[in-house]
Design an enzyme around this catalytic site. Structure first.
Site, PDB file in Angstrom:
ATOM      1  N   ASP A  79       0.971  -1.054  -0.023  1.00 38.41           N
ATOM      2  CA  ASP A  79       0.072   0.064  -0.082  1.00 38.41           C
ATOM      3  C   ASP A  79       0.870   1.072  -0.073  1.00 38.41           C
ATOM      4  O   ASP A  79       2.118   1.240   0.235  1.00 38.41           O
ATOM      5  CB  ASP A  79      -0.715   0.182   1.161  1.00 38.41           C
ATOM      6  CG  ASP A  79      -1.639   1.371   1.533  1.00 38.41           C
ATOM      7  OD1 ASP A  79      -2.352   1.692   0.385  1.00 38.41           O
ATOM      8  OD2 ASP A  79      -1.607   1.845   2.437  1.00 38.41           O
TER       9      ASP A  79
ATOM     10  N   ASP B 210      -0.088   5.302   0.924  1.00 37.43           N
ATOM     11  CA  ASP B 210      -0.510   6.058   2.041  1.00 37.43           C
ATOM     12  C   ASP B 210      -0.559   5.312   3.459  1.00 37.43           C
ATOM     13  O   ASP B 210      -1.404   4.494   3.625  1.00 37.43           O
ATOM     14  CB  ASP B 210      -1.680   6.690   1.851  1.00 37.43           C
ATOM     15  CG  ASP B 210      -1.393   7.933   0.842  1.00 37.43           C
ATOM     16  OD1 ASP B 210      -0.712   8.541   0.644  1.00 37.43           O
ATOM     17  OD2 ASP B 210      -2.424   7.787  -0.244  1.00 37.43           O
TER      18      ASP B 210
ATOM     19  N   ASP C   4      -1.391  -0.778   6.267  1.00 38.27           N
ATOM     20  CA  ASP C   4      -1.587  -0.146   7.497  1.00 38.27           C
ATOM     21  C   ASP C   4      -3.026  -0.276   7.714  1.00 38.27           C
ATOM     22  O   ASP C   4      -3.742   0.393   8.429  1.00 38.27           O
ATOM     23  CB  ASP C   4      -1.244   1.393   7.335  1.00 38.27           C
ATOM     24  CG  ASP C   4      -1.850   2.327   6.396  1.00 38.27           C
ATOM     25  OD1 ASP C   4      -2.135   2.120   5.335  1.00 38.27           O
ATOM     26  OD2 ASP C   4      -2.286   3.272   6.930  1.00 38.27           O
TER      27      ASP C   4
END
Length: 216
Positions: free
Chosen positions: A9, A11, A165
């Site tokens: 991922d 961001d 995250d």
């Protein structure tokens, strides 16, 4: 190696941008006179495609208001994205993984234009020969991004790992039949990530790197 394809991922996983995203969502709501979500709600939508994120962050948002919300979000986020920093250790980790023979890719809720801008600002473009964005595929947690990345390189789910995250990343991994790794320094809290049974959970990039080099 166990994981031929390592998918990140963006961001909150590689780039320390969660706080900026939250502030941009909240500022956009103020611009439009909409209810302003608290930090926890705004952080929860990070990783989704932009329109989906706006609808989840502001449940009262009407279909007619979505374009204006997206426009204001882009205005606020892009006004400061050039100053955002990678998490400590990210370039070195990617260089070691690439040198070890792993294929590296990105699966992100950003748009293609947004990711290309982020590649240019961060200098990470050379590490990622391929990527998928939310305006090219179904938004997370749909497995399309991972399915297309695996198909492009001919890599099986058992040889692929997704690192993110948020619960959206872990659910996408599960839906695609691949292992998921969680980092706790981004958008979603540790306890919430553990609810989605990641293979392992890391509090910093150094721990993630050690695990990947030892087990990946």
């Amino acid at each position: 190696m166990k994981y031929e394809l390592v998918v990140f991922d963006w961001d909150g996983t590689l780039l320390d941008s969660a706080g900026a995203i939250v502030r941009a969502i909240q500022a956009s709501c103020r611009d439009l006179g909409l209810p302003v979500p608290d930090d926890a709600r705004a952080r929860h939508v990070i990783g989704l495609g932009l329109a989906d994120a706006m609808r989840h962050a502001v449940p009262d948002l009407t279909p007619e208001q979505v374009p204006a919300m997206v426009e204001r979000y882009r205005f606020h986020y892009l006004s400061g994205d050039h100053a955002l920093m990678l998490f400590d250790g990210v370039p070195a980790m990617l260089a070691r993984l690439q040198a070890a023979g792993h294929i590296l890719a990105v699966a992100t809720g950003k748009s293609r234009v947004g990711l290309e801008r982020a590649f240019d600002h961060s200098g990470l473009r050379p590490f990622f020969p391929v990527s998928r964005c939310a305006d090219e595929c179904h938004s997370k947690p749909h497995p399309q991004m991972l399915e297309e990345l695996m198909a492009e390189f001919g890599v099986a789910p058992a040889s692929t790992v997704m690192i993110g995250d948020t619960s959206h990343d872990l659910l996408m991994a599960r839906n695609a039949g691949v292992d998921g790794l969680a980092v706790t320094y981004g958008a979603h809290p540790h306890d919430h990530l553990l609810e989605h049974a990641p293979l392992a959970c890391f509090d910093d990039v150094a721990g993630l790197e050690r695990w990947l080099l030892a087990n990946g």
